[in-house]
Design an enzyme around this catalytic site. Structure first.
Site, PDB file in Angstrom:
ATOM      1  NE  ARG A  12      -1.199   2.473   2.883  1.00 46.69           N
ATOM      2  CZ  ARG A  12      -0.589   3.565   3.338  1.00 46.69           C
ATOM      3  NH1 ARG A  12      -0.445   4.635   2.578  1.00 46.69           N
ATOM      4  NH2 ARG A  12      -0.086   3.596   4.554  1.00 46.69           N
ATOM      5  CG  ASP A  13       3.150   4.335   3.033  1.00 44.41           C
ATOM      6  OD1 ASP A  13       2.977   5.222   2.188  1.00 44.41           O
ATOM      7  OD2 ASP A  13       3.550   4.579   4.181  1.00 44.41           O
ATOM      8  CG  HIS A 209       4.059   4.997   9.055  1.00 51.92           C
ATOM      9  ND1 HIS A 209       3.445   3.931   8.427  1.00 51.92           N
ATOM     10  CD2 HIS A 209       4.278   5.905   8.065  1.00 51.92           C
ATOM     11  CE1 HIS A 209       3.288   4.186   7.142  1.00 51.92           C
ATOM     12  NE2 HIS A 209       3.796   5.385   6.885  1.00 51.92           N
ATOM     13  CG  HIS A 211       7.622   7.694   4.878  1.00 52.45           C
ATOM     14  ND1 HIS A 211       7.350   7.188   3.633  1.00 52.45           N
ATOM     15  CD2 HIS A 211       6.487   7.547   5.602  1.00 52.45           C
ATOM     16  CE1 HIS A 211       6.086   6.768   3.598  1.00 52.45           C
ATOM     17  NE2 HIS A 211       5.545   6.973   4.780  1.00 52.45           N
ATOM     18  CB  CYS A 242       2.597  10.071   1.113  1.00 52.34           C
ATOM     19  SG  CYS A 242       0.954  10.807   0.956  1.00 52.34           S
ATOM     20  CG  ASN A 251       6.780   3.230   4.966  1.00 47.86           C
ATOM     21  OD1 ASN A 251       5.960   3.326   4.078  1.00 47.86           O
ATOM     22  ND2 ASN A 251       6.580   3.640   6.192  1.00 47.86           N
TER      23      ASN A 251
END
Ligand code: HMG
Ligand code: MG
Length: 307
Positions: A12-13, A209, A211, A242, A251
């Site tokens: 996803r990310d 979380h 990055h 993002c 990430n």
């Protein structure tokens, strides 16, 4: 032995910010390899607008492959999808998903850019989502973005983050992932913020979380670990970022995190060699070099003693 929980977010990310659009079959193959490598918590896609994030289109098809009829409940793998509003939640229910993730921001500009509404409006959108979650017994994870800095507004106050984490907890999120969306945090900032968050929300409900835009993600994970955080999000290969956070890199790479925790004798349940193999399978499918250093060079293989 100590344990940490790793939430794999590459599908996803990661993929949401790649120019290469993998087919649903390739996305499934990646899912399968990650699960074989021991991943138990995995975000597989997003029910957001395909006009906004075309990479996440066909998430329903992927769900149909990942969550076959009858196995939805007994599966040991927790597959999550990201939902921004009731429309996304209805798609998640239709797909048979048992966990969703909602997301809000700590800065107004990022909220507008990312989901086209204010922070308050985003929480209003969560009300019907939470109602449906209760009705359909779906777990809800929460993300807060720009907790350490915003690409538009710069500094974000700790007080603002603390109040929004409290709000998400009160809403009923079983876990709140504290996001360094643009990879701007440093270890001192991470230690300071998590120490404050622990005072208002049980520590086992907090996740990190990070990055890796500025190469600080592993140091930030370690800083959070040292103040008691035991859940971290990561992305295979260090994929992504993002699409609405200009300049944000992917990430922290799952392989790099597992290498660090293996070395610290902290149990993650993930198998490094299989993650490295997955990185090597994924690399030729992408149009740039994956950022994971461990994935690229692998484990130490001694060349032999020099005479
Ligand atoms: P909007 O345009 O304000 O929504 O978008 P709207 O309600 O006015 O609807 C407009 C159109 O979108 C309509 O379609 C709706 O049907 C459709 P049209 O009539 O034009 O054909 N729509 C939807 N379609 C599919 N799924 C939905 C949905 N909702 C409405 N759920 C919206 C609002 C939130 C939908 C939009 O802004 C959006 O999709 N944004 C994408 C945001 C996103 O995915 N960002 C990346 C993930 S967040 C992230 O990466 C950060 C995180 O990793 C943590 C961190 O690092 O900090 C989580
Ligand atoms: Mg993110």
């Amino acid at each position: 032995m100590k344990n940490v929980k790793i939430v794999e977010v590459g599908l996803r990310d990661g993929l949401q910010n790649e120019t290469t659009q993998l087919s649903v079959e390739q996305r499934y193959d990646l899912y399968d390899k990650l699960v074989r490598a021991g991943v138990k918590n995995i975000e597989i896609g997003a029910f957001v607008s395909p006009k906004w994030v075309p990479q996440m289109a066909l998430t329903a098809e992927l769900c149909a492959m990942v969550l076959p009829e009858g196995e939805k409940v007994k599966s040991k793998v927790q597959a999550t999808v990201l939902v921004p509003n009731e429309q996304g939640m209805l798609q998640a229910i239709e797909a048979g998903v048992k966990e969703v993730a909602i997301f809000a921001a700590c800065s107004e500009s990022f909220s507008q850019k990312n989901i086209n509404c204010s922070i308050d409006e985003s929480f209003e959108r969560f009300v019907p989502v939470m109602k449906l979650a209760k009705e359909f017994k779906i777990k809800v994870r929460g993300y807060l973005s720009t907790c350490f800095g915003c690409p538009f507004e710069g500094k974000v106050s700790e007080a603002k983050v603390v109040s929004l984490v409290k709000k998400m907890h009160k809403l009923g999120c079983y876990e709140i992932s504290v996001g360094d969306t643009i990879g701007v945090a440093n270890a001192a900032q991470v230690e300071s913020l998590f120490k404050k968050l622990k005072k208002v929300v049980p520590v086992n409900k907090l996740a990190g979380h990070f990055h890796d835009t500025r190469g600080q993600a592993l140091a930030n994970i370690l800083a959070a670990y040292n103040v008691g955080i035991r859940t971290f999000d990561s992305s295979i290969g260090g994929l992504g970022g993002c699409p609405y956070a200009p300049g944000a890199a992917g990430n922290v790479a799952t392989e790099d995190v597992i290498y660090m925790f293996d070395g610290m004798k902290v149990k993650t349940g993930l198998k490094l060699d299989q993650l490295i193999d997955t990185h090597r399978w994924l690399q030729p499918l992408m149009d740039h070099q994956l950022s994971s250093k461990v994935g690229r060079v692998g484990r130490l293989k001694p060349i032999g003693k020099v005479q």
